[in-house]
Motif scaffolding. Structure first.
Motif, PDB file in Angstrom:
ATOM      1  N   HIS A   1       0.798  -1.059   0.152  1.00 44.36           N
ATOM      2  CA  HIS A   1      -0.169   0.141   0.098  1.00 44.36           C
ATOM      3  C   HIS A   1       0.753   1.301  -0.035  1.00 44.36           C
ATOM      4  CE1 HIS A   1      -2.353  -3.148   1.633  1.00 44.36           C
ATOM      5  NE2 HIS A   1      -3.207  -2.794   0.721  1.00 44.36           N
TER       6      HIS A   1
ATOM      7  N   HIS B   1       1.333 -16.587   7.345  1.00 38.36           N
ATOM      8  CA  HIS B   1       1.784 -15.263   6.767  1.00 38.36           C
ATOM      9  C   HIS B   1       3.100 -14.838   7.460  1.00 38.36           C
ATOM     10  CE1 HIS B   1       1.411 -11.456   4.520  1.00 38.36           C
ATOM     11  NE2 HIS B   1       0.328 -12.102   3.908  1.00 38.36           N
TER      12      HIS B   1
ATOM     13  N   SER C   1       3.641  -8.975   1.271  1.00 39.36           N
ATOM     14  CA  SER C   1       2.363  -9.206   0.397  1.00 39.36           C
ATOM     15  C   SER C   1       2.827  -9.549  -0.950  1.00 39.36           C
ATOM     16  CB  SER C   1       1.491  -7.811   0.528  1.00 39.36           C
ATOM     17  OG  SER C   1       0.582  -7.834  -0.601  1.00 39.36           O
TER      18      SER C   1
ATOM     19  N   ARG D   1       1.366  -8.535  -3.253  1.00 39.77           N
ATOM     20  CA  ARG D   1       1.608  -7.438  -4.315  1.00 39.77           C
ATOM     21  C   ARG D   1       2.897  -7.393  -5.064  1.00 39.77           C
ATOM     22  NH1 ARG D   1      -1.646  -4.684  -7.563  1.00 39.77           N
ATOM     23  NH2 ARG D   1      -0.450  -2.609  -8.004  1.00 39.77           N
TER      24      ARG D   1
ATOM     25  N   ILE E   1      -4.343 -18.902   0.418  1.00 39.76           N
ATOM     26  CA  ILE E   1      -3.975 -17.559   1.004  1.00 39.76           C
ATOM     27  C   ILE E   1      -4.310 -17.472   2.470  1.00 39.76           C
ATOM     28  CG2 ILE E   1      -4.721 -15.143   0.845  1.00 39.76           C
ATOM     29  CD1 ILE E   1      -4.900 -15.541  -1.934  1.00 39.76           C
TER      30      ILE E   1
ATOM     31  N   THR F   1      -4.677 -15.131   4.704  1.00 40.47           N
ATOM     32  CA  THR F   1      -5.856 -14.180   5.081  1.00 40.47           C
ATOM     33  C   THR F   1      -7.343 -14.790   4.967  1.00 40.47           C
ATOM     34  OG1 THR F   1      -4.502 -12.313   4.614  1.00 40.47           O
ATOM     35  CG2 THR F   1      -6.778 -11.746   5.239  1.00 40.47           C
TER      36      THR F   1
ATOM     37  N   ARG G   1      -8.499  -7.219   3.778  1.00 35.48           N
ATOM     38  CA  ARG G   1      -9.182  -7.469   2.328  1.00 35.48           C
ATOM     39  C   ARG G   1      -8.076  -8.245   1.512  1.00 35.48           C
ATOM     40  NH1 ARG G   1      -8.911  -2.393  -0.874  1.00 35.48           N
ATOM     41  NH2 ARG G   1      -6.781  -2.951  -0.639  1.00 35.48           N
TER      42      ARG G   1
ATOM     43  N   ASP H   1      -7.816 -12.094  -1.029  1.00 35.83           N
ATOM     44  CA  ASP H   1      -8.496 -13.036  -2.346  1.00 35.83           C
ATOM     45  C   ASP H   1      -8.900 -14.397  -1.729  1.00 35.83           C
ATOM     46  OD1 ASP H   1      -7.371 -11.141  -4.267  1.00 35.83           O
ATOM     47  OD2 ASP H   1      -5.459 -12.125  -3.718  1.00 35.83           O
TER      48      ASP H   1
HETATM   49  C1  EPS Z   1      -2.382  -8.641  -4.265  1.00 39.07           C
HETATM   50  C2  EPS Z   1      -2.697  -7.422  -3.489  1.00 39.07           C
HETATM   51  C3  EPS Z   1      -2.982  -7.370  -2.146  1.00 39.07           C
HETATM   52  C4  EPS Z   1      -4.041  -8.925  -1.885  1.00 39.07           C
HETATM   53  C5  EPS Z   1      -3.075 -10.017  -2.280  1.00 39.07           C
HETATM   54  C6  EPS Z   1      -2.363  -9.689  -3.466  1.00 39.07           C
HETATM   55  O1  EPS Z   1      -3.766  -6.523  -1.917  1.00 39.07           O
HETATM   56  P1  EPS Z   1      -4.672  -5.909  -0.551  1.00 39.07           P
HETATM   57  O2  EPS Z   1      -3.758  -6.641   0.627  1.00 39.07           O
HETATM   58  O3  EPS Z   1      -4.630  -4.603  -0.583  1.00 39.07           O
HETATM   59  O4  EPS Z   1      -6.099  -6.315  -0.757  1.00 39.07           O
HETATM   60  O5  EPS Z   1      -5.126  -8.733  -2.739  1.00 39.07           O
HETATM   61  O6  EPS Z   1      -2.047 -10.234  -1.433  1.00 39.07           O
HETATM   62  C7  EPS Z   1      -2.358 -11.432  -0.436  1.00 39.07           C
HETATM   63  C8  EPS Z   1      -3.533 -12.121  -0.500  1.00 39.07           C
HETATM   64  C9  EPS Z   1      -1.277 -11.353   0.565  1.00 39.07           C
HETATM   65  O7  EPS Z   1      -1.582 -12.305   1.359  1.00 39.07           O
HETATM   66  O8  EPS Z   1      -0.332 -10.884   0.514  1.00 39.07           O
HETATM   67  C10 EPS Z   1      -2.119  -8.398  -5.709  1.00 39.07           C
HETATM   68  O9  EPS Z   1      -1.799  -7.374  -6.058  1.00 39.07           O
HETATM   69  O10 EPS Z   1      -2.020  -9.391  -6.196  1.00 39.07           O
END
Ligand code: EPS
Length: 398
Positions: free
Chosen positions: A11, A109, A131, A133, A323, A325, A347, A349
């Protein structure tokens, strides 16, 4: 030596990549990198973040008029979500707010190990970099690596083999057919029956507040024999691929070719017998078949023997865990009070395995490109092409 680094928090303002060791004269299209970034954003089961982001890379150095110059390449990708996090992720000391600290580490995690190791009071200091990300950055780097391999007819394709325990039936399909069908699937699978079941399972898990993993396969076609080396542990291509793939967030296993299944069989049922036929010396096909005349009746090895490519398709499979979370959180302990608590919920997936297949393509592309440049290395595309052609001539006349 081809190498890269990534920087950036999930972020934070942006992701930054530096790719060093790219020779001059390679055409690079940013549209192809952005297409791969788009592919990584797809997949049934993604969370809200993908509705916010539209990942696009910007070239900040190293490319002029669509060609590499031999200098380091810097890429940048903005996080659109940054505007919602400017205070919470600010670099300025006056923005500090300890009340918003995350203190409920998620099982699975990097959270707990990270705060212990780095002596941080706020799990966010860890989770932001841990993450997935960051896979945006790796996808961009690997997409560039694909463009280094493209002039040599090397093609890399990733797709789902199984998701949440539901296996795709890919019998009778060529790698190219599997890939092309998977490109049109919301779960990146070529099997429509499995696709329906996978989607239903993702829906079920979403309702339950649960998550899912999967197994993806990455196939590389058009490789000459002899990338990597048997002579030293850190030059073996299979080992390097395993390391690189395992380093993708949430990966727990890597197989090459028949992989673990090999251990169940006898030698005669595993090893790929060697044949020779001069008529196989075809050079003008795409992907190019390397003209040695040696060929195999099977490809259980997955394209590597002795840490080197053997000219067969390179086939790797990677297992992604669900995942970590969970919207229905697992048991944890508050790092401040040491009292039992539910793990934090961010938040996330339900399933990102289809996207992971795209990341896997990129990671394989980078390792293959690195090994390719080690073998045929030079400072320019023309020089590398000459080296490559000479080598093909050499093995043809072996
Ligand atoms: C991700 C972005 C993240 C997650 C995901 C992958 O965005 P945010 O945390 O803001 O929702 O959607 O990352 C994870 C699930 C994780 O555990 O790190 C992306 O761009 O792929």
């Amino acid at each position: 030596m081809l190498r890269y680094f990534t920087a950036g928090e999930s972020h934070g303002p942006c992701l930054t990549m530096i790719i060093d060791g790219v020779p001059a004269g390679f055409p690079v299209q940013i549209s192809q990198i952005n297409h791969d970034l788009w592919r990584r954003q797809q997949g049934y089961g993604r969370g809200g973040r993908m509705l916010i982001e539209k990942d696009e890379a910007e070239i900040r150095s190293g490319i002029r008029w669509g060609e590499t110059m031999g200098s380091p390449i810097a890429l940048g990708i903005e996080n659109r979500d940054w505007k919602n996090w400017t205070k919470k992720m600010s670099a300025k000391p006056e923005d500090r707010d300890d009340k918003i600290a995350v203190t409920k580490p998620r099982p699975g995690h990097a959270d707990l190990n990270g705060v212990l190791k780095y002596d941080r009071a706020d799990v966010r200091d860890i989770l932001e970099r841990a993450s997935a990300r960051e896979t945006v950055a790796r996808t961009a780097v690997g997409s560039l690596a694909k463009q280094l391999l493209a002039p040599f007819g090397i093609r890399i394709m990733g797709y789902i083999r199984s998701l949440g325990g539901i296996a795709a039936n890919l019998d009778g399909l060529s790698y190219a057919e599997t890939y092309e069908r998977s490109e049109d699937s919301p779960v990146r699978t070529a099997d429509p029956v499995a696709e329906e079941k996978m989607i239903a399972l993702i829906e079920e898990c979403k309702k339950e507040g649960n998550t899912l993993g999967g197994v993806f396969e990455v196939v590389t076609l058009g490789l000459p024999p002899g990338l990597g080396s048997h002579t030293q542990w850190d030059r073996k291509l299979d080992g390097r691929l395993a390391q690189a793939l395992m380093s993708i967030q949430a990966m727990k296993g890597v197989e090459i070719g028949l992989g673990f299944e090999m251990a169940q069989r006898r030698g005669s049922q595993v090893h790929d017998e060697i044949f020779f036929d001069p008529a196989k010396m075809v050079t003008e096909k795409t992907p190019r078949i390397v003209p040695t005349g040696f060929y195999r009746g099977s490809n259980n090895s997955g394209g590597t023997e002795g840490g080197m490519t053997n000219g067969s398709p390179l086939v790797v499979r990677v297992a992604m865990k669900p995942i970590s979370t969970l919207m229905s959180p697992l048991q944890s302990v508050d790092t401040r009070t040491k009292q039992p608590t539910d793990a934090s919920v961010e938040r996330s997936d339900v399933c990102a395995a289809p996207a992971a297949a795209v990341v896997g393509e990129s990671v394989v592309a980078f390792e293959v490109a690195k090994a390719f440049l080690e073998k045929f290395g030079g400072d320019s595309l023309r020089e590398i092409k000459r080296n490559y052609e000479n080598y093909l001539e050499q093995i043809k006349n072996y």
